[in-house]
Design an enzyme around this catalytic site. Structure first.
Site, PDB file in Angstrom:
ATOM      1  N   ARG A 412       2.768  -6.013   3.851  1.00 46.23           N
ATOM      2  CA  ARG A 412       2.477  -4.593   3.572  1.00 46.23           C
ATOM      3  C   ARG A 412       3.761  -3.807   3.355  1.00 46.23           C
ATOM      4  O   ARG A 412       3.815  -2.881   2.544  1.00 46.23           O
ATOM      5  CB  ARG A 412       1.686  -3.983   4.732  1.00 46.23           C
ATOM      6  CG  ARG A 412       0.337  -4.634   5.002  1.00 46.23           C
ATOM      7  CD  ARG A 412      -0.651  -4.389   3.850  1.00 46.23           C
ATOM      8  NE  ARG A 412      -1.956  -4.963   4.165  1.00 46.23           N
ATOM      9  CZ  ARG A 412      -2.321  -6.179   3.839  1.00 46.23           C
ATOM     10  NH1 ARG A 412      -1.472  -6.971   3.198  1.00 46.23           N
ATOM     11  NH2 ARG A 412      -3.534  -6.615   4.127  1.00 46.23           N
ATOM     12  N   LYS A 447      -2.877  -0.988   5.417  1.00 47.01           N
ATOM     13  CA  LYS A 447      -4.248  -1.460   5.473  1.00 47.01           C
ATOM     14  C   LYS A 447      -4.466  -2.305   6.724  1.00 47.01           C
ATOM     15  O   LYS A 447      -3.717  -3.241   6.997  1.00 47.01           O
ATOM     16  CB  LYS A 447      -4.557  -2.284   4.225  1.00 47.01           C
ATOM     17  CG  LYS A 447      -6.006  -2.766   4.178  1.00 47.01           C
ATOM     18  CD  LYS A 447      -6.256  -3.557   2.907  1.00 47.01           C
ATOM     19  CE  LYS A 447      -7.688  -4.078   2.867  1.00 47.01           C
ATOM     20  NZ  LYS A 447      -7.951  -4.865   1.647  1.00 47.01           N
TER      21      LYS A 447
END
Length: 458
Positions: A412, A447
């Site tokens: 990420r 996320k």
């Protein structure tokens, strides 16, 4: 004469028990020595009973004289058999030599038949009423026949002289020449047994040289066998060394190939225990992800060969730097590059700083790549630190991989980062803030993790 007779008898006994002669040669020499014993014994018996009246004396003188004539023929027959075996061992016997030896043996056989006839007809010799020996006109035949055989045998010896062993050349010739000379004297002089003595003496000399030559032949054969075995041993050692070297090179290639896929400890563990499940937990590792910005659009404008070539050149730069700086490459996924440090069971913070330096080097590699190939490639870099699990999955086409939340967050960091920037998580920042200058913090929505505080290396 008694001494020579005893010597020949002893030699005959030695021949029976010796193993240094082949069967044919052994038979020939044994027959020669036995004939020599008879050749010496016959004159002694003859001298004892010659001139003694009576039937018993007549029987003894007749038998002894018959053996006196027969013994030279037996000795020459034995010598012919010896020559036949000698020539067959030393050289490839020519047809002419075979014919000469066969002719000599036939002549000797004829001589024996004539001797038997003379025994009953008195053609060679006869005895008067007082048992005195007298030569007859036919006696010259008894001398010519052995002489012809000797000449044929001498021709065989001389025609193959260079090919015969040096040790037995002279005794062979002397065995035939000396008795010939003695026979001339014996033919002219009655009662002088120089032929018997010289012939038997040469038979003894011949035996000595034959045994010496056989021993030398056996010794040379043993030396040759040892030499052949040693040559075979050397050749075998060379082949073993070559095969060992080839095997070592093959093993090194296999090991290098395995080390290109797996970390060294994992490769060793997998080699020693191929059926074992390889997995391990690390308390504080650091993971890096990087990919090319806009790669999908870029690759659509390039051929497949150009795309693969470009990726190979760039990844090769990254691999070289990883090897030089002690960074463990995990894998490439398309244009993404994944690496790790701190894969140790000890909870140390050295890996995070090493990864920051590695990431800075990757940015420098990209700039170098762009300058060399006149391209405008840019990459994003994301880094996170924390615990994870690493191991090998499957039994074929296996790959060393890492799993855990640490890996997901590092991915990420890369996806939410900026081009040509190093985006790190708070965990990594905490371990390197005293050594690296950062910008931020910035809050990033991750996320599955929600909002996270992240930093960019200045």
């Amino acid at each position: 004469m008694l001494f020579l007779q005893g010597t020949c008898s002893f030699i005959a006994f030695l021949i029976l028990i010796t193993n240094s002669l082949c069967a044919k040669r052994k038979t020939a020499i044994f027959l020669l020595e036995v004939s020599a014993v008879l050749y010496l014994g016959a004159p002694i018996v003859h001298l004892t009973y010659e001139g003694v009246p009576g039937d018993a004396a007549r029987w003894f003188v007749n038998i002894s004289k018959f053996l006196d004539y027969l013994s030279p023929s037996l000795m020459l027959l034995s010598f012919s058999l010896y020559l036949r075996d000698l020539l067959s061992h030393e050289i490839e016997v020519a047809k002419r030599n075979k014919f000469l030896l066969a002719l000599a043996e036939v002549i000797l056989l004829i001589g024996v038949i004539l001797l038997i006839i003379s025994r009953f007809t008195g053609w060679y010799y006869f005895y008067d009423e007082l048992n005195h020996y007298h030569r007859a006109k036919g006696r010259i035949i008894a001398t010519i026949i052995p002489g012809v055989c000797m000449i044929l045998q001498i021709i065989c010896i001389l025609s193959n002289y260079k090919n015969i062993s040096k040790r037995v050349r002279l005794p062979l010739v002397l065995f035939l020449i000396i008795p010939v000379l003695s026979s001339v004297i014996s033919f002219r002089t009655h009662g002088f047994y120089v032929t018997n003595i010289s012939t038997v003496f040469m038979a003894i000399v011949l035996y000595i040289f034959v045994v010496m030559d056989s021993n030398e032949t056996i010794e040379n054969a043993h030396k040759r066998e040892v030499e052949i075995l040693e040559n075979y041993k050397r050749e075998l050692e060379i082949k073993v060394d070559e095969r060992t070297k080839e095997l070592r090179i093959a093993n090194e290639k296999a090991e290098n190939l395995l080390l290109n896929i797996l970390p060294e400890p994992i490769a060793k563990e997998l080699t020693e225990h191929p059926d074992k499940t390889i997995s391990q937990k690390f308390p504080n590792a650091t993971i890096l992800f990087t990919d090319i910005v806009g790669f999908t659009k870029m690759s659509s404008q390039m051929s497949a060969e150009e795309t693969v070539y470009m990726l190979n050149e760039l990844v090769s730069l990254f691999d070289k730097r990883a090897k030089d700086e002690g960074i463990e490459k995990i894998k490439t996924i398309g244009d993404a590059y994944m690496a790790a440090t701190g894969l140790t069971t000890e909870n140390t913070q050295d890996g995070a700083l090493k990864m920051i330096h590695f990431a800075q080097g990757l940015l420098a590699d990209v700039e170098q790549f762009n300058e060399k190939f006149h391209m405008q490639i840019k990459i994003r870099v994301g880094i996170n630190s924390g615990n994870l699990v690493a191991g090998v999955i499957g039994k074929t086409k296996f790959i060393y991989d890492v799993w855990g939340d640490t890996v997901n967050v590092a991915s990420r960091m890369e996806s939410t980062g900026e081009s040509m920037q190093i985006h790190v998580s708070e965990n990594t920042w905490l371990q390197t803030k005293n050594s690296v200058s950062y910008e931020g913090p910035v809050n990033v929505e991750v996320k599955g993790k929600g909002e996270m505080r992240c930093y960019f290396v200045r």
